[in-house]
Design a protein around this motif. Structure first.
Motif, PDB file in Angstrom:
ATOM      1  N   PHE A  72       0.831  -1.203   0.000  1.00  5.86           N
ATOM      2  CA  PHE A  72       0.000   0.000   0.000  1.00  5.86           C
ATOM      3  C   PHE A  72       0.867   1.255   0.000  1.00  5.86           C
ATOM      4  O   PHE A  72       0.627   2.178  -0.775  1.00  5.86           O
ATOM      5  N   THR A  73       1.867   1.302   0.864  1.00  7.82           N
ATOM      6  CA  THR A  73       2.699   2.498   0.941  1.00  7.82           C
ATOM      7  C   THR A  73       3.467   2.723  -0.357  1.00  7.82           C
ATOM      8  O   THR A  73       3.592   3.854  -0.816  1.00  7.82           O
ATOM      9  N   GLU A  74       3.934   1.644  -0.966  1.00 11.06           N
ATOM     10  CA  GLU A  74       4.649   1.801  -2.235  1.00 11.06           C
ATOM     11  C   GLU A  74       3.704   2.273  -3.341  1.00 11.06           C
ATOM     12  O   GLU A  74       4.024   3.185  -4.109  1.00 11.06           O
ATOM     13  N   ALA A  75       2.520   1.690  -3.421  1.00  9.91           N
ATOM     14  CA  ALA A  75       1.571   2.038  -4.479  1.00  9.91           C
ATOM     15  C   ALA A  75       0.973   3.426  -4.284  1.00  9.91           C
ATOM     16  O   ALA A  75       0.712   4.130  -5.259  1.00  9.91           O
ATOM     17  N   VAL A  76       0.760   3.840  -3.042  1.00  6.60           N
ATOM     18  CA  VAL A  76       0.071   5.112  -2.771  1.00  6.60           C
ATOM     19  C   VAL A  76       1.046   6.252  -2.519  1.00  6.60           C
ATOM     20  O   VAL A  76       0.933   7.321  -3.106  1.00  6.60           O
ATOM     21  N   VAL A  77       2.007   6.022  -1.642  1.00  5.93           N
ATOM     22  CA  VAL A  77       2.939   7.086  -1.262  1.00  5.93           C
ATOM     23  C   VAL A  77       4.135   7.145  -2.215  1.00  5.93           C
ATOM     24  O   VAL A  77       4.777   8.172  -2.358  1.00  5.93           O
ATOM     25  N   GLY A  78       4.437   6.011  -2.852  1.00 12.34           N
ATOM     26  CA  GLY A  78       5.549   5.983  -3.794  1.00 12.34           C
ATOM     27  C   GLY A  78       6.817   5.380  -3.247  1.00 12.34           C
ATOM     28  O   GLY A  78       7.809   5.240  -3.956  1.00 12.34           O
ATOM     29  N   ARG A  79       6.792   5.002  -1.979  1.00 11.90           N
ATOM     30  CA  ARG A  79       7.971   4.401  -1.345  1.00 11.90           C
ATOM     31  C   ARG A  79       7.495   3.390  -0.313  1.00 11.90           C
ATOM     32  O   ARG A  79       6.719   3.725   0.584  1.00 11.90           O
ATOM     33  N   ALA A  80       7.933   2.163  -0.467  1.00  5.86           N
ATOM     34  CA  ALA A  80       7.532   1.111   0.468  1.00  5.86           C
ATOM     35  C   ALA A  80       7.909   1.500   1.892  1.00  5.86           C
ATOM     36  O   ALA A  80       8.982   2.047   2.136  1.00  5.86           O
ATOM     37  N   ARG A  81       6.986   1.239   2.813  1.00  6.75           N
ATOM     38  CA  ARG A  81       7.171   1.440   4.243  1.00  6.75           C
ATOM     39  C   ARG A  81       7.172   2.918   4.662  1.00  6.75           C
ATOM     40  O   ARG A  81       7.460   3.244   5.798  1.00  6.75           O
ATOM     41  N   ALA A  82       6.848   3.818   3.741  1.00  8.64           N
ATOM     42  CA  ALA A  82       6.782   5.243   4.056  1.00  8.64           C
ATOM     43  C   ALA A  82       5.337   5.582   4.399  1.00  8.64           C
ATOM     44  O   ALA A  82       4.475   5.570   3.538  1.00  8.64           O
ATOM     45  N   SER A  83       5.085   5.845   5.671  1.00 14.05           N
ATOM     46  CA  SER A  83       3.725   6.134   6.121  1.00 14.05           C
ATOM     47  C   SER A  83       3.757   6.995   7.367  1.00 14.05           C
ATOM     48  O   SER A  83       4.707   6.929   8.156  1.00 14.05           O
ATOM     49  N   ARG A  84       2.703   7.737   7.544  1.00 10.48           N
ATOM     50  CA  ARG A  84       2.510   8.414   8.818  1.00 10.48           C
ATOM     51  C   ARG A  84       2.393   7.342   9.890  1.00 10.48           C
ATOM     52  O   ARG A  84       1.998   6.208   9.601  1.00 10.48           O
ATOM     53  N   GLY A  85       2.677   7.673  11.104  1.00  7.24           N
ATOM     54  CA  GLY A  85       2.615   6.684  12.173  1.00  7.24           C
ATOM     55  C   GLY A  85       1.434   6.857  13.112  1.00  7.24           C
ATOM     56  O   GLY A  85       1.189   6.006  13.956  1.00  7.24           O
ATOM     57  N   ASP A  86       0.678   7.934  12.957  1.00 10.26           N
ATOM     58  CA  ASP A  86      -0.412   8.236  13.887  1.00 10.26           C
ATOM     59  C   ASP A  86      -1.755   7.715  13.376  1.00 10.26           C
ATOM     60  O   ASP A  86      -2.709   8.449  13.248  1.00 10.26           O
ATOM     61  N   TYR A  87      -1.795   6.434  13.073  1.00 11.76           N
ATOM     62  CA  TYR A  87      -3.039   5.793  12.648  1.00 11.76           C
ATOM     63  C   TYR A  87      -3.210   4.519  13.454  1.00 11.76           C
ATOM     64  O   TYR A  87      -2.268   4.051  14.093  1.00 11.76           O
ATOM     65  N   THR A  88      -4.400   3.970  13.460  1.00 14.10           N
ATOM     66  CA  THR A  88      -4.634   2.701  14.139  1.00 14.10           C
ATOM     67  C   THR A  88      -4.126   1.596  13.237  1.00 14.10           C
ATOM     68  O   THR A  88      -4.690   1.344  12.168  1.00 14.10           O
TER      69      THR A  88
END
Length: 129
Positions: A72-88
């Motif tokens: 998901f992070t690679e497909a949406v953000v453009g970089r695998a494992r790149a995500s905000r951390g303040d989610y459930t």
């Protein structure tokens, strides 16, 4: 060794059936929600799209040890494992399903198979590329 793709992860973006403002979302809007830079900055639905309510945005998604998270992070953000951390975050999709189903302010993602099993309590969101 040669990488040979066998299948891709079918991911579904969902909201609660009580959410009456999201009829579709773009990949750019998903990136705006999930990018690391969104943490602490994109906190309301109106931060994502003008016209959406000025109400808190609650995000639910796969845990960091999940292949779904990586894809998901690679497909949406453009970089695998790149995500905000303040989610459930959870490795247990049932936790994500329950959280989104009962919260009209939530948006989440998880594998399509789990959506199929719980479609009566969730609404899939079409994604515009």
């Amino acid at each position: 060794p040669v990488e040979l793709p066998v299948a891709y992860d079918g991911i579904t973006v969902v909201v609660s059936p009580a959410n009456d403002w999201v009829d579709h979302v773009t990949v750019a809007e998903l990136a705006r929600m999930w990018a690391p830079a969104a943490q602490g900055r994109v906190t309301r639905w109106s931060d994502v799209r003008p016209g959406w309510p000025d109400r808190p945005l609650h995000l639910y998604g796969a845990g960091v040890d999940s292949g779904t998270f990586e894809y998901f992070t690679e497909a949406v953000v453009g970089r695998a494992r790149a995500s905000r951390g303040d989610y459930t975050a959870s490795e247990d999709d049932h936790v994500l399903i329950a959280g989104v189903a009962r919260d009209e302010l939530a948006l989440g993602y998880f594998g399509f198979g789990y959506f199929e099993q719980h479609a009566a309590s969730l609404r899939a969101v079409p994604i515009d590329v």
